[in-house]
Design an enzyme around this catalytic site. Structure first.
Site, mmCIF file in Angstrom:
data_model
loop_
_atom_site.group_PDB
_atom_site.id
_atom_site.type_symbol
_atom_site.label_atom_id
_atom_site.label_comp_id
_atom_site.label_asym_id
_atom_site.label_seq_id
_atom_site.Cartn_x
_atom_site.Cartn_y
_atom_site.Cartn_z
ATOM 1 N N ARG A 90 0.519 -1.304 -0.004
ATOM 2 C CA ARG A 90 0.127 -0.024 0.004
ATOM 3 C C ARG A 90 0.559 1.137 0.122
ATOM 4 O O ARG A 90 2.094 1.760 0.693
ATOM 5 C CB ARG A 90 -1.019 -0.111 1.383
ATOM 6 C CG ARG A 90 -1.879 1.415 1.772
ATOM 7 C CD ARG A 90 -2.428 1.345 2.816
ATOM 8 N NE ARG A 90 -3.468 2.334 2.399
ATOM 9 C CZ ARG A 90 -3.375 3.342 3.811
ATOM 10 N NH1 ARG A 90 -2.086 3.187 4.917
ATOM 11 N NH2 ARG A 90 -4.184 4.834 3.792
ATOM 12 N N HIS A 150 -3.224 10.913 0.515
ATOM 13 C CA HIS A 150 -2.363 10.780 2.077
ATOM 14 C C HIS A 150 -1.975 12.351 2.335
ATOM 15 O O HIS A 150 -0.229 12.330 2.260
ATOM 16 C CB HIS A 150 -1.404 10.030 2.225
ATOM 17 C CG HIS A 150 -1.326 9.294 3.731
ATOM 18 N ND1 HIS A 150 -0.742 7.780 3.627
ATOM 19 C CD2 HIS A 150 -0.599 9.404 4.496
ATOM 20 C CE1 HIS A 150 -0.280 7.896 4.895
ATOM 21 N NE2 HIS A 150 -0.441 8.598 5.901
ATOM 22 N N GLU A 153 -7.178 8.582 6.398
ATOM 23 C CA GLU A 153 -7.350 9.665 7.620
ATOM 24 C C GLU A 153 -7.685 11.181 7.339
ATOM 25 O O GLU A 153 -7.169 12.088 7.945
ATOM 26 C CB GLU A 153 -6.268 9.196 8.819
ATOM 27 C CG GLU A 153 -5.735 8.242 8.782
ATOM 28 C CD GLU A 153 -3.959 8.115 10.002
ATOM 29 O OE1 GLU A 153 -4.277 8.981 10.031
ATOM 30 O OE2 GLU A 153 -4.917 7.100 10.475
ATOM 31 N N ASN A 186 -7.080 2.063 9.934
ATOM 32 C CA ASN A 186 -5.956 2.564 10.600
ATOM 33 C C ASN A 186 -6.278 2.588 12.359
ATOM 34 O O ASN A 186 -6.802 3.449 12.570
ATOM 35 C CB ASN A 186 -6.097 3.286 9.953
ATOM 36 C CG ASN A 186 -4.669 3.526 8.633
ATOM 37 O OD1 ASN A 186 -5.320 3.083 8.234
ATOM 38 N ND2 ASN A 186 -4.444 4.585 8.515
ATOM 39 N N TYR A 192 -3.925 2.116 15.554
ATOM 40 C CA TYR A 192 -2.770 1.834 16.762
ATOM 41 C C TYR A 192 -3.532 2.202 18.213
ATOM 42 O O TYR A 192 -2.885 0.769 18.582
ATOM 43 C CB TYR A 192 -2.395 3.838 16.370
ATOM 44 C CG TYR A 192 -1.654 3.501 14.791
ATOM 45 C CD1 TYR A 192 -2.267 3.873 13.869
ATOM 46 C CD2 TYR A 192 -0.108 3.537 14.740
ATOM 47 C CE1 TYR A 192 -1.991 4.002 12.538
ATOM 48 C CE2 TYR A 192 0.076 3.310 13.737
ATOM 49 C CZ TYR A 192 -0.502 3.753 12.576
ATOM 50 O OH TYR A 192 0.131 3.486 10.470
ATOM 51 N N GLU A 235 -3.708 0.297 7.850
ATOM 52 C CA GLU A 235 -2.627 0.612 8.760
ATOM 53 C C GLU A 235 -2.439 0.375 10.218
ATOM 54 O O GLU A 235 -3.221 -0.092 10.793
ATOM 55 C CB GLU A 235 -2.396 2.047 8.760
ATOM 56 C CG GLU A 235 -1.930 2.965 7.686
ATOM 57 C CD GLU A 235 -1.190 4.075 7.913
ATOM 58 O OE1 GLU A 235 -0.916 4.372 9.196
ATOM 59 O OE2 GLU A 235 -1.433 5.201 7.041
HETATM 60 C C1 NOJ Z 1 -1.759 7.315 10.214
HETATM 61 C C2 NOJ Z 1 -0.875 8.532 8.760
HETATM 62 O O1 NOJ Z 1 -1.258 7.653 8.035
HETATM 63 C C3 NOJ Z 1 0.439 7.617 9.315
HETATM 64 O O2 NOJ Z 1 0.720 8.830 7.607
HETATM 65 C C4 NOJ Z 1 1.259 8.209 9.982
HETATM 66 O O3 NOJ Z 1 2.529 8.161 9.801
HETATM 67 C C5 NOJ Z 1 1.049 6.948 11.009
HETATM 68 N N1 NOJ Z 1 -0.465 7.102 11.338
HETATM 69 C C6 NOJ Z 1 1.924 7.496 12.054
HETATM 70 O O4 NOJ Z 1 1.629 8.151 13.363
#
Ligand code: NOJ
Length: 495
Positions: A105, A150, A195, A334, A336, A403
């Site tokens: 990706r 992006h 995002e 995404n 995290y 992500e």
């Molecule tokens: C999500 C973002 O899409 C990416 O650009 C970023 O580097 C990562 N989070 C980590 O923060």
């Protein structure tokens, strides 16, 4: 009694060490992913390409911002060179091949292809660059998954309002059309936007990212509104004009945390989820379409109270509701980290703002292990739970985890990243075993890269990038070896 105290202490220690090692408690013995499950890695143009002013590339807002405000970037760096992927795709390809990923990706830089943002100038050198990437990936059995946008908005569009001007819908539709026409014979997985919540709220609400607009609760909402319409317009034109011949899939990537609550109840979790994932997902993936009713009601009421004659977040018209509803073949997620959410009475935050409208406050658990980003705590359970939340709300839509990743200081023996990866793979597998329709997992990131306002201080790569070396070598970290083993066996291992 003594034995009981020892047992309790042991259990406590076990819990803490599990958290410190960033693990998810194991459920069942099945560690095998489905045969057709796809593993990949992600990057984005501004964060890796460099070549910011060569071969006819136009400027993006990240070029102008980092040049005008070096003081806003933690190590005063920028993406002028980054990992030099514009000149070193062969090195990226070698890393991708070594990992044995099924897909890659990456994102197109809009101003590299269309320096004026519109089709008045088409930059052949930019087309050549991406053609080479796509062709070499395919020649090596790696599928390209392309993000169209992006963060690197063409400066040309920023001059007249960027995402707050609804003419961006037209610009994006024509940009997307150009992409389908030029690359769609080979690209079959498209992500329109990455995002939106983050570039809207941080760029147009809190003035933390370019274009540094401080207009919380107004311009950020407008930005998300125009993004949703631009996304749907691009989706519909693909279906009408290209789908028959090209047969690809189109989705959008939404970032979200999962929320837990200590003092609240399930309504608090629902509220927190609707104010994050739901804001963008409900209009596209729910049966009813449009923004979540809870969000519309809150913001409508607050707007009236503030003395406005209209809502800062009006519902979509019937026309747009229909165009947007169903405009996603998959949901890109995404994920995290997660948070605890509680109702805040009285609401905190500026009036108006997303914080104020949502009436929520967020905290973390001291047991959650923290990465080298102040917002990043390892909560793998949150990934399992958010996938289930999506399954239940949006008719089990196909999900690509686009992500998921861990930041550190760049060690080659990155055992913390392996812990994070392993625990999150387990979360995905648990979700699949519970009926969630997750088909792709992509790790952020292939290589260490430019982490926006944090510059190069936070490393997310499976490959270490030697920034000071003239050859910018990509060196496999321990996590790259771990990930390759998982990919080859389709089975995740306990490290
Ligand atoms: C999500 C973002 O899409 C990416 O650009 C970023 O580097 C990562 N989070 C980590 O923060």
């Amino acid at each position: 009694m003594k034995a009981l105290i020892v047992l309790v202490l042991c259990l406590q220690l076990h819990r803490i060490s599990a958290a410190e090692r960033c693990q998810l408690h194991h459920k069942g013995e099945n560690r095998q992913f489905p045969e057709d499950f796809a593993f990949g890695v992600s990057t984005a143009a501004y964060q890796i390409e460099g070549g910011w002013n060569v071969d006819g590339k136009g400027l993006s807002i990240w070029d102008t911002y980092t040049h005008a405000h070096p003081e806003r970037i933690l190590d005063r760096t920028n993406g002028d060179e980054a990992a030099e992927s514009y000149h070193r795709f062969e090195q990226d390809l070698a890393a991708l091949k070594a990992l044995k990923v099924k897909f890659y990706r990456f994102s197109f830089s809009w101003p590299r292809l269309l320096p004026n943002a519109d089709t008045t100038v088409i930059n052949q050198k930019g087309i050549d660059y991406y053609n080479n990437i796509i062709d070499k990936l395919l020649a090596n059995d790696i599928e390209p998954m392309v993000t169209m946008f992006h963060c690197d908005l063409p400066e040309a569009l920023n001059k007249f309002g960027g995402f707050t001007n609804d003419i961006i819908i037209k610009y994006f539709r024509f940009y997307a059309d150009f992409l389908y026409k030029t690359f769609g014979d080979r690209v079959k997985k498209w992500i329109t936007f990455n995002e939106p919540f983050d570039y809207c709220v941080l760029g147009y609400g809190r003035a933390y990212f370019p274009p540094l607009v401080h207009s919380p609760g107004v311009a950020d909402y407008l930005c998300m509104d125009n993004t949703l319409r631009a996304h749907a317009a691009a989706y519909r034109s693909y279906k009408a004009k290209y789908f028959k011949r090209q047969g690809g899939k189109i989705g959008i990537t939404i970032s979200s945390r999962f929320y837990y609550t200590q003092r609240g109840d399930k309504h608090t979790i629902e509220r927190a989820m609707q104010y994050s994932l739901g804001w963008l997902a409900n209009p596209i993936y729910s049966k009813s379409g449009n923004y979540p009713q809870l969000v519309l009601d809150d913001i409508g009421n607050n707007s009236l109270r503030e003395g406005l004659a209209w809502s800062r977040l009006p519902p979509f018209s019937e026309f747009w509701t229909k165009i947007i509803r169903g405009s996603g073949d998959f949901l890109g997620l995404n994920y995290y980290t997660s948070r605890y959410a509680e109702l805040s009475q009285p609401p905190i935050g500026e009036v108006p703002s997303w914080e104020f409208d949502s009436q929520l406050e967020y905290t973390v658990d001291e047991k959650w292990k923290q990465g080298n980003s102040n917002w990043l705590y390892c909560v793998p359970q949150g990934l399992e739970d958010i996938l289930k939340w999506i399954r239940d709300r949006y008719d089990n839509v196909e999900v690509f985890v686009t992500e998921n990743g861990w930041s550190d200081y760049g060690a080659l023996e990155d055992t913390d990243r392996i812990d994070f990866l392993q625990a999150h793979l387990q979360a995905v597998l648990n979700a699949i075993n519970d009926g969630c329709n997750v088909t792709h997992y992509s790790h952020w990131s292939l290589i260490d890269n430019f982490e926006w306002n944090m510059g190069y201080t936070q490393k997310y790569g499976l490959y270490y990038l030697n920034l000071t070396s003239p050859h910018k070598e990509r060196i496999a970290k321990m996590s790259a070896h771990y990930y390759r083993t998982v990919i080859e066996s389709k089975k995740y291992y306990r490290y």
